[in-house]
Design an enzyme around this catalytic site. Structure first.
Site, PDB file in Angstrom:
ATOM      1  N   HIS A  60       0.828  -1.209   0.000  1.00  0.00           N
ATOM      2  CA  HIS A  60       0.000   0.000   0.000  1.00  0.00           C
ATOM      3  C   HIS A  60       0.856   1.249   0.000  1.00  0.00           C
ATOM      4  O   HIS A  60       1.630   1.482   0.927  1.00  0.00           O
ATOM      5  CB  HIS A  60      -0.910   0.007   1.231  1.00  0.00           C
ATOM      6  CG  HIS A  60      -2.084   0.912   1.109  1.00  0.00           C
ATOM      7  ND1 HIS A  60      -3.272   0.528   0.544  1.00  0.00           N
ATOM      8  CD2 HIS A  60      -2.245   2.199   1.469  1.00  0.00           C
ATOM      9  CE1 HIS A  60      -4.128   1.531   0.570  1.00  0.00           C
ATOM     10  NE2 HIS A  60      -3.527   2.569   1.128  1.00  0.00           N
ATOM     11  N   ASP A  89       0.230   5.497  -1.151  1.00  0.00           N
ATOM     12  CA  ASP A  89      -0.781   6.469  -1.560  1.00  0.00           C
ATOM     13  C   ASP A  89      -0.230   7.607  -2.411  1.00  0.00           C
ATOM     14  O   ASP A  89      -0.852   8.670  -2.497  1.00  0.00           O
ATOM     15  CB  ASP A  89      -1.467   7.053  -0.316  1.00  0.00           C
ATOM     16  CG  ASP A  89      -2.608   6.182   0.169  1.00  0.00           C
ATOM     17  OD1 ASP A  89      -3.566   6.008  -0.593  1.00  0.00           O
ATOM     18  OD2 ASP A  89      -2.536   5.693   1.310  1.00  0.00           O
ATOM     19  N   GLU A 120      -9.138   1.186  -2.823  1.00  0.00           N
ATOM     20  CA  GLU A 120      -9.170   1.229  -1.364  1.00  0.00           C
ATOM     21  C   GLU A 120     -10.567   1.530  -0.826  1.00  0.00           C
ATOM     22  O   GLU A 120     -10.781   2.481  -0.088  1.00  0.00           O
ATOM     23  CB  GLU A 120      -8.163   2.247  -0.820  1.00  0.00           C
ATOM     24  CG  GLU A 120      -7.909   2.039   0.662  1.00  0.00           C
ATOM     25  CD  GLU A 120      -6.919   3.024   1.256  1.00  0.00           C
ATOM     26  OE1 GLU A 120      -6.679   2.940   2.469  1.00  0.00           O
ATOM     27  OE2 GLU A 120      -6.392   3.878   0.514  1.00  0.00           O
ATOM     28  N   HIS A 145     -13.683   1.465   3.245  1.00  0.00           N
ATOM     29  CA  HIS A 145     -12.682   2.377   3.798  1.00  0.00           C
ATOM     30  C   HIS A 145     -13.181   2.777   5.182  1.00  0.00           C
ATOM     31  O   HIS A 145     -13.544   1.898   5.982  1.00  0.00           O
ATOM     32  CB  HIS A 145     -12.413   3.568   2.876  1.00  0.00           C
ATOM     33  CG  HIS A 145     -11.183   4.335   3.277  1.00  0.00           C
ATOM     34  ND1 HIS A 145     -11.250   5.562   3.894  1.00  0.00           N
ATOM     35  CD2 HIS A 145      -9.870   4.033   3.191  1.00  0.00           C
ATOM     36  CE1 HIS A 145     -10.029   5.993   4.163  1.00  0.00           C
ATOM     37  NE2 HIS A 145      -9.163   5.076   3.748  1.00  0.00           N
ATOM     38  N   HIS A 152      -9.372  -2.318   6.925  1.00  0.00           N
ATOM     39  CA  HIS A 152     -10.486  -1.361   7.093  1.00  0.00           C
ATOM     40  C   HIS A 152     -11.814  -2.015   7.456  1.00  0.00           C
ATOM     41  O   HIS A 152     -12.736  -1.298   7.853  1.00  0.00           O
ATOM     42  CB  HIS A 152     -10.697  -0.490   5.847  1.00  0.00           C
ATOM     43  CG  HIS A 152      -9.725   0.630   5.712  1.00  0.00           C
ATOM     44  ND1 HIS A 152      -9.763   1.751   6.520  1.00  0.00           N
ATOM     45  CD2 HIS A 152      -8.677   0.806   4.863  1.00  0.00           C
ATOM     46  CE1 HIS A 152      -8.780   2.568   6.161  1.00  0.00           C
ATOM     47  NE2 HIS A 152      -8.101   2.020   5.169  1.00  0.00           N
ATOM     48  N   HIS A 181      -2.704  -3.197   4.477  1.00  0.00           N
ATOM     49  CA  HIS A 181      -2.002  -2.275   5.378  1.00  0.00           C
ATOM     50  C   HIS A 181      -2.714  -2.273   6.729  1.00  0.00           C
ATOM     51  O   HIS A 181      -3.519  -1.414   7.027  1.00  0.00           O
ATOM     52  CB  HIS A 181      -1.887  -0.868   4.791  1.00  0.00           C
ATOM     53  CG  HIS A 181      -3.182  -0.190   4.446  1.00  0.00           C
ATOM     54  ND1 HIS A 181      -4.162  -0.767   3.686  1.00  0.00           N
ATOM     55  CD2 HIS A 181      -3.661   1.045   4.781  1.00  0.00           C
ATOM     56  CE1 HIS A 181      -5.184   0.062   3.560  1.00  0.00           C
ATOM     57  NE2 HIS A 181      -4.906   1.170   4.227  1.00  0.00           N
ATOM     58  N   ASP A 240       1.943   2.088   3.743  1.00  0.00           N
ATOM     59  CA  ASP A 240       0.998   3.215   3.749  1.00  0.00           C
ATOM     60  C   ASP A 240       1.705   4.554   3.638  1.00  0.00           C
ATOM     61  O   ASP A 240       1.198   5.592   4.082  1.00  0.00           O
ATOM     62  CB  ASP A 240       0.101   3.194   4.990  1.00  0.00           C
ATOM     63  CG  ASP A 240      -1.224   3.939   4.781  1.00  0.00           C
ATOM     64  OD1 ASP A 240      -1.508   4.327   3.636  1.00  0.00           O
ATOM     65  OD2 ASP A 240      -1.960   4.130   5.756  1.00  0.00           O
TER      66      ASP A 240
END
Length: 415
Positions: A45, A47, A147, A175, A216, A237, A345
């Protein structure tokens, strides 16, 4: 075999140690080099795409090096020995319906343009074999990760299938918000885990070979997925709830099911997930900021001064590389070394772990695990071997379902 480039931080740590430990330092560096030059380090992961959207106005130019304050650029990925990257194509959980599908396509396009702009360093790699081929060619194998289930609109399985064609390797089922078919770990539950349509989504993901990501989601949703999936799952993650109490982490009740499922928990570097002290301090600061905001409505200067005074009186605790290694050790003990991986992350977090500030720091974490007694075999599993196995198994499941027609089910609820 690609050459090993030790991170600057790792070299500094090794150089600062006692001369009497010189041979030990050399041995640690050599072992980290050996593992990461032979096995692609697959991070679950990152971003960067949403940062490209928000901070760079969609432009993928200038990502070769020196993107600070961002945590990711290609030079630092090389220094960190990243062998493959699952790029998050995150969008805000408040974007739903057709707008979510369109915005997700824009995020996938960012990844596609990144790969096109740097063909000597990045390559699409959505199968296990493609990841290994890219690694042997000296390129970072790349795939996308959706995600949140809100990104397929209101349960649009056609969008799910087309995302797979565009390079999406996994979808995180939720999420921060519960969707119309799956409960989030950080929102009020509505389904007791998965709805019937949620189970249909899992079956379709199995059929097309898309990895099911349980980061999540609520604990109940984790168990519901494990009850119905035909393929191994990932946590792209997350960390271990027995070590850090945050609800985003994976409880032991789920870790003990990983061997039967074959899945992998990819430990993340979110400080509040790794350290309860950080989590509690963050919560206390948020509460104080809310209180002071109410007392200083319309007076931002007074609010800023009050928060500055609060921060001076309440120094923030930190999470360390040792904390991250504790989570990795716990997953390895409870689930087994076959079921742990890395999901940093980076560029999706506002705080960093001391010693894990950006993508160049992965070798330092592996050095910590070497000092804790990890074998080269288990380090290689952590780096990417486990994820490659999961990918291959998901591909096999999909091949076995090739005669199954696409699902035409629709959700009866809005996200």
């Amino acid at each position: 075999m690609r050459p090993f480039l030790a991170s600057t931080a790792l070299l500094a740590v090794l150089a600062a140690a006692s001369p009497a430990l010189a041979q030990d330092r050399d041995d640690v560096a050599e072992r980290v080099e050996r593992v990461l030059s032979r096995t692609p380090l697959i991070d679950g992961h990152n971003d960067l795409p949403i940062q490209v959207r928000g901070q760079r106005d969609f432009s993928v130019e200038g990502l070769e090096a020196d993107t600070q304050p961002l945590m990711t650029d290609l030079a630092r990925m090389r220094e960190g020995q990243v062998g493959a990257q699952m790029w998050s194509v995150y969008i805000n959980a408040g974007i739903t319906g057709d707008e979510a599908i369109r915005t997700t396509i824009e995020q996938i396009d960012i990844v596609d343009r990144m790969i096109e702009a740097y063909p000597d360093q990045l390559a699409w790699a959505t199968t296990a074999n493609a990841v290994e081929q890219a690694f042997r060619a000296g390129r970072i194998g790349s795939m996308a990760g959706v995600e949140g289930g809100h990104q397929i609109g209101n349960g649009n399985l056609a969008a799910l299938r087309q995302f797979k064609r565009l390079g999406v390797a996994y979808m995180t089922l939720t999420h921060s918000r519960t969707t119309g078919w799956a409960d989030s770990a950080t929102d009020a539950p509505q389904h007791g885990g998965l709805s019937d349509f949620g189970r249909e989504v899992i079956g379709e993901m199995n059929r097309i070979g898309m990895l099911v990501d349980l980061s999540h989601v609520s604990e109940e949703a984790m168990h519901d997925v494990l009850d119905v999936t035909a393929a191994p799952v990932i946590f792209s993650h997350s960390s271990a709830r027995a070590v850090g109490s945050h609800p985003r982490n994976v409880p032991d009740s789920v870790l003990t099911r990983m061997p039967d499922n074959g899945g992998v928990v990819m430990i993340t570097f979110v400080p509040s997930f790794l350290s309860d002290a950080v989590w509690q301090a963050d919560a206390a600061r948020d509460a104080e900021e809310a209180r002071l905001s109410a007392l200083n409505t319309g007076n931002p200067d007074a609010l800023a001064a009050a928060m500055e005074a609060y921060d001076a009186a309440n120094p923030a605790p930190i999470a360390t590389i040792s904390d991250a290694a504790d989570h990795i050790d716990h997953v390895a003990r409870v689930a087994g070394h076959d079921h742990v991986g890395i999901g940093g992350d980076f560029d999706g977090i506002s705080q960093t772990v001391e010693g894990l500030d950006s993508v160049d720091d992965y070798p330092d974490l592996f050095a910590e695990l070497v000092r804790r007694g990890w074998s080269d075999e288990n380090l290689a599993k952590l780096a990417g071997g486990n994820v490659l196995r999961v990918m291959r198994r998901a591909e096999q499941v999909a091949a076995g379902m090739s005669d199954t027609p696409p699902s035409l089910a629709t959700s009866d609820r809005d996200d």
